[in-house]
Design an enzyme around this catalytic site. Sequence first.
Site, short mmCIF file in Angstrom:
data_model
loop_
_atom_site.label_atom_id
_atom_site.label_comp_id
_atom_site.label_asym_id
_atom_site.label_seq_id
_atom_site.Cartn_x
_atom_site.Cartn_y
_atom_site.Cartn_z
N HIS A 122 0.87 -1.18 0.00
CA HIS A 122 0.00 0.00 0.00
C HIS A 122 0.91 1.23 0.00
O HIS A 122 2.03 1.18 0.53
CB HIS A 122 -0.82 -0.06 1.30
N ASP A 199 3.20 -4.75 7.98
CA ASP A 199 1.98 -3.95 7.90
C ASP A 199 0.81 -4.91 8.10
O ASP A 199 0.48 -5.70 7.21
CB ASP A 199 1.95 -3.27 6.52
N GLN A 202 -4.33 -5.39 7.01
CA GLN A 202 -5.31 -6.30 6.42
C GLN A 202 -5.25 -7.70 7.02
O GLN A 202 -5.96 -8.59 6.56
CB GLN A 202 -5.10 -6.39 4.90
N LYS A 225 -10.22 -0.74 10.74
CA LYS A 225 -10.38 -1.93 9.88
C LYS A 225 -10.75 -3.16 10.71
O LYS A 225 -11.01 -4.22 10.18
CB LYS A 225 -9.10 -2.19 9.09
N CYS A 363 -4.78 2.45 -3.56
CA CYS A 363 -3.54 2.97 -2.97
C CYS A 363 -2.37 2.03 -3.21
O CYS A 363 -1.55 1.80 -2.30
CB CYS A 363 -3.69 3.25 -1.48
N1 PLP Z 1 -1.72 -0.86 4.64
C1 PLP Z 1 -2.64 -1.61 4.03
C2 PLP Z 1 -2.29 -2.97 3.52
C3 PLP Z 1 -3.94 -1.09 3.87
O1 PLP Z 1 -4.87 -1.82 3.26
C4 PLP Z 1 -4.22 0.21 4.36
C5 PLP Z 1 -5.56 0.81 4.16
O2 PLP Z 1 -6.29 0.47 3.29
C6 PLP Z 1 -3.21 0.93 5.00
C7 PLP Z 1 -1.98 0.35 5.12
C8 PLP Z 1 -3.45 2.30 5.53
O3 PLP Z 1 -4.32 2.26 6.63
P1 PLP Z 1 -4.88 3.60 7.26
O4 PLP Z 1 -5.45 4.41 6.15
O5 PLP Z 1 -5.90 3.11 8.24
O6 PLP Z 1 -3.73 4.28 7.93
#
Ligand code: PLP
Length: 404
Positions: A122, A199, A202, A225, A363
């Site tokens: 992401h 990270d 998900q 999430k 993203c």
């Molecule tokens: N990393 C992953 C794999 C994501 O799917 C997301 C959000 O969709 C993020 C990071 C970013 O999360 P946040 O917008 O809650 O900071």
Amino acid sequence: MYDITAIRNDFPILGREVYKRPLVYLDNGATTQKPRQVVDAMVDEYYNVNANVHRGVHFLSQQATDLHEQSRETVRRFINAQSTSEIIFTRGTTESINLLAFSFGEAFVKAGDEILVTEMEHHSNIVPWQMLCERKGAVLKVVPISDDGTLRMDEYRRLLSDRTRLVCCTHVSNVLGTVNPVKEIVEIAHSNGTLVLIDGAQSTPHFAVDMQDLDCDFFAFSGHKIYAPTGVGVLYGKEEWLDKLPPYQGGGEMIQKVTFEHTTYNALPYKFEAGTPDYVATHALAAALDYVSSLGMDNIFAHEQDLTRYALEQLSQIEGMRIFGPMDGRDAVISFLVGDIHHLDMGTLLDRLGIAVRTGHHCADPLMSRLGITGTVRASFGLYNTREEVDALVAGVERVRGMF
Ligand code: PLP
């Protein structure tokens, strides 16, 4: 016993209609809906407890502080960290990664060093590292993926060098649903003397994670999430490393003693928590983690895996269907395109049928480039989705296909 009717009743929004049709909410990868237990925790705190934490001697402040610190313990237990000193509250995964990129970068990254990310990250696990590399003259290296959407582990091994300071890898791809072999990734990095950030945005909503078992050095996730409110998240870090990192932001809470000549910093985790935290959200995060724990992460996993397998089976029968990512070993996310129907058209028409999916690049622009597309339609499941909702999605996609 996974009582889906009772579970759905905990989420009032699932009972609403859009365009006079029952809502089918399949955008859980972007954010999840909130159960009463979470909203009630927030309302209760605002109505009955609200006071700033840590600084007050009065009753309410102490009670709010207790709730906030109990929440830290709930998070610790949920991810099986060793100590609450390792749990830093942030605004979400993005802020957790930015915090780490700044602090880790200050302490450990110099010109010529390398940061290793993967092609399926992401943007929030790419851009902060790119910014760090620009600041320090370091180099961003990228582990490619195979055509089936899994990581090229041979390339990962090859790219790790004695200059690699940190490996930054997603646990689960928000586009492909790929579940990366993070334990192996950590072992390989550690044998190279390299630290690892996972990270977990998900993964945490879908299956149990265990920091001591994974042995990763840092781990980030977002509350929203995992059925908690927006604006709260977590950075986990091993105490031994967090101790060595400088603070990210300056202000109240993060200090021990301030003079105009010199400031000393607070102990972990407060060193990284400048300013008033969102203590209502941390309390609600704990309520969300208690909620999913009461259902059982293994039960949630089994339920969502069943939905995912069922959806993959049904969707793949649609003419012109192209599903991205591995067919096995994937989490509750399905990205697809049908024929040459634009993802935005598909998403807009599904919306008119009451079906909420996400469309676009999710993203993950570099991943889109690798796949040679501009975007996908993405259905992502949560603990409250049903096979009937999968049927509605499949029927909706068929209907849209018929219109083109
Ligand atoms: N990393 C992953 C794999 C994501 O799917 C997301 C959000 O969709 C993020 C990071 C970013 O999360 P946040 O917008 O809650 O900071």
